[in-house]
Write a protein that holds these residues in place. Structure first.
Motif, short mmCIF file in Angstrom:
data_model
loop_
_atom_site.label_atom_id
_atom_site.label_comp_id
_atom_site.label_asym_id
_atom_site.label_seq_id
_atom_site.Cartn_x
_atom_site.Cartn_y
_atom_site.Cartn_z
N MET A 1 0.47 -1.16 0.10
CA MET A 1 -0.05 0.23 0.20
C MET A 1 1.14 1.20 -0.32
SD MET A 1 -3.29 1.09 -0.29
CE MET A 1 -4.38 1.88 -0.07
N ASP A 2 1.72 1.49 0.74
CA ASP A 2 2.76 2.39 0.73
C ASP A 2 3.44 2.79 -0.93
OD1 ASP A 2 2.08 2.84 3.67
OD2 ASP A 2 4.55 1.60 3.55
N GLY A 3 4.35 1.11 -1.24
CA GLY A 3 4.15 1.69 -2.90
C GLY A 3 3.20 2.13 -3.99
N PHE A 4 2.33 1.95 -3.88
CA PHE A 4 1.09 2.64 -4.65
C PHE A 4 0.90 4.00 -4.02
CE2 PHE A 4 -3.46 4.25 -4.53
CZ PHE A 4 -3.92 3.69 -5.71
N LEU A 5 0.85 4.77 -2.36
CA LEU A 5 0.62 5.67 -1.97
C LEU A 5 1.85 6.59 -2.82
CD1 LEU A 5 -0.65 5.39 1.44
CD2 LEU A 5 -2.06 6.13 -0.99
N THR A 6 2.95 6.02 -2.88
CA THR A 6 3.96 6.41 -2.57
C THR A 6 4.42 6.77 -4.29
OG1 THR A 6 6.32 5.43 -1.04
CG2 THR A 6 7.10 6.57 -3.49
N ALA A 9 1.93 9.77 -5.30
CA ALA A 9 2.56 11.44 -5.39
C ALA A 9 3.79 11.35 -6.21
CB ALA A 9 3.62 10.86 -4.11
N ASP A 10 4.73 10.27 -6.39
CA ASP A 10 5.71 10.61 -7.19
C ASP A 10 4.82 10.64 -8.86
OD1 ASP A 10 7.00 10.45 -5.47
OD2 ASP A 10 8.09 9.00 -5.45
N TYR A 11 4.16 10.17 -9.09
CA TYR A 11 4.21 9.59 -10.82
C TYR A 11 2.59 10.22 -11.27
CZ TYR A 11 7.69 6.32 -10.47
OH TYR A 11 8.90 5.88 -10.09
N ALA A 12 2.88 10.98 -12.31
CA ALA A 12 1.24 12.00 -13.26
C ALA A 12 0.47 10.39 -14.09
CB ALA A 12 2.19 12.65 -14.56
N PHE A 13 1.18 9.57 -14.02
CA PHE A 13 0.16 8.60 -14.56
C PHE A 13 -1.15 8.18 -13.88
CE2 PHE A 13 4.01 5.54 -13.37
CZ PHE A 13 3.37 4.33 -13.31
N MET A 14 -0.12 7.76 -12.74
CA MET A 14 -0.62 7.28 -11.43
C MET A 14 -2.04 7.78 -10.94
SD MET A 14 -0.31 3.96 -11.20
CE MET A 14 -1.20 4.13 -9.30
N ARG A 15 -1.91 9.22 -11.07
CA ARG A 15 -2.64 10.56 -10.96
C ARG A 15 -4.00 10.17 -11.74
NH1 ARG A 15 2.02 12.98 -8.62
NH2 ARG A 15 2.26 14.68 -11.08
N ASN A 16 -3.14 10.68 -13.09
CA ASN A 16 -4.43 10.54 -14.06
C ASN A 16 -5.15 8.46 -14.27
OD1 ASN A 16 -2.98 12.39 -15.21
ND2 ASN A 16 -2.43 11.58 -16.75
N ALA A 17 -4.77 7.88 -13.71
CA ALA A 17 -5.37 6.63 -13.09
C ALA A 17 -6.16 6.99 -12.40
CB ALA A 17 -4.35 5.72 -13.29
N LEU A 18 -6.22 7.21 -11.36
CA LEU A 18 -6.90 7.79 -9.94
C LEU A 18 -7.73 8.91 -10.69
CD1 LEU A 18 -4.83 7.76 -6.86
CD2 LEU A 18 -6.88 6.18 -7.21
N LEU A 19 -8.02 9.94 -11.34
CA LEU A 19 -9.01 10.44 -11.01
C LEU A 19 -9.57 10.16 -12.65
CD1 LEU A 19 -10.14 13.44 -11.51
CD2 LEU A 19 -8.38 14.44 -13.36
N ALA A 20 -9.21 8.91 -13.30
CA ALA A 20 -10.13 7.93 -14.13
C ALA A 20 -11.17 7.41 -13.76
CB ALA A 20 -9.33 7.54 -15.67
N GLY A 21 -10.60 6.32 -13.23
CA GLY A 21 -11.52 6.48 -11.66
C GLY A 21 -12.91 6.59 -11.37
N VAL A 22 -12.36 7.90 -11.19
CA VAL A 22 -13.77 8.85 -10.21
C VAL A 22 -14.48 9.27 -11.37
CG1 VAL A 22 -13.90 11.18 -9.06
CG2 VAL A 22 -12.19 9.38 -8.05
#
Length: 294
Positions: A1-6, A9-22
């Protein structure tokens, strides 16, 4: 879980993925509630599988004919809307052939997509991506398209909530009251088509119906009021997409498939729990009657 949160915070593609899910979850929970209550998941399935034809056509035109700026989701949007209109009109005018028409549209859409992709460079990778989803590859342009589609869905539902509620719960009474049931039914299918396009980037064409229906089905076990069911379905869908991303990150599992597995497992647990509680209430009532007779 810590790796996912990191990673978030570090990668734009992960933030995009979270926003796409929402973003996908907002329309998913809202329209999915109508799909479940109206029991039109089979129509939604036909629309979803026609999307591949539009995606294939868009990719083909972009890569072989120089149509720069053409997004695959644009093709998906056109194909989904056409499929919704065709299936909706046929279901109203020729009810005895609805299943046949849906099956034909389903097969033709998938076949057309495969044919277009077969003539497009790199089709194998794109085919897997659109069939099973690749939320980690959602681009900023796709996110903006999802924002506009979400806005259109929410605005339509706010404007015509009572009308949609009428055709979902009591179509005949709505018709007697003078409501144009056929028009609003086709309009609902159009909104379903928009939602399908939103979900394609998250879980892909094959699994889109699962995410469209499962959150609403789970929410239906906890509330019967339509507006509350929608809000609960949106929240549940956001939870599924976020949890699926988190669980799939460390073991490097396909995010779309992980989301669906979590959603399906949750639904089975909730349904089993609801059934057990129902049986317990029946036994308690039977026991109370027996004591009353004695």
């Amino acid at each position: 879980m810590d790796g996912f949160l990191t990673a978030v915070a570090d990668y734009a593609f992960m933030r995009n993925a979270l926003l796409a899910g929402v973003l996908a979850s907002v329309a998913c929970g809202t329209i999915g509630t109508y799909v479940v209550v109206r029991r039109i998941s089979y129509i939604a399935g036909g629309i979803a599988h026609c999307v591949l034809g539009g995606i294939g056509a868009a990719l083909y035109l972009e890569r072989t004919h120089g149509w720069t700026g053409l997004n695959p989701l644009h093709g998906a949007l056109v194909a989904a809307l056409l499929a919704a209109l065709i299936i909706g009109l046929v279901s109203l005018r020729a009810r005895q052939r609805v299943d046949t028409v849906i099956g034909a549209m389903w097969a033709i859409g998938m076949a057309a997509g495969v044919l277009f992709l077969s003539r497009t460079p790199g089709y194998a990778e794109d085919l897997m991506s659109y069939l099973f989803g690749n939320i980690l590859m959602v681009s900023r342009s796709n996110l903006w398209l999802m924002v506009w589609l979400d806005a259109a869905v929410i605005l339509a539902v706010l404007m015509f909530f009572k009308q949609f509620e009428g055709i979902c719960f009591d179509e005949e009474f709505s018709r007697v009251r003078g409501l144009n049931v056929d028009l609003y039914f086709v309009f609902l299918l159009v909104l379903t088509a928009l939602t399908v396009v939103l979900l394609v980037s998250v879980v892909g064409i094959v699994m889109v119906i699962a995410l469209l229906t499962i959150p609403a089905a789970v929410a239906g076990h906890f509330t019967r009021r339509l507006s509350h069911m929608m809000l609960a379905a949106v929240a549940i869908s956001i939870a599924f997409t976020t949890a699926g991303l988190a669980v799939s990150y460390s073991p490097d599992l396909p995010a779309g498939a992980t989301i669906i597995v979590l959603a399906g497992a949750t639904y089975l647990l909730v349904a089993a729990g609801a059934r057990a509680m129902s049986r317990r209430r029946l036994r308690q009532r039977a026991s109370s009657r027996e004591r009353g007779c004695v």
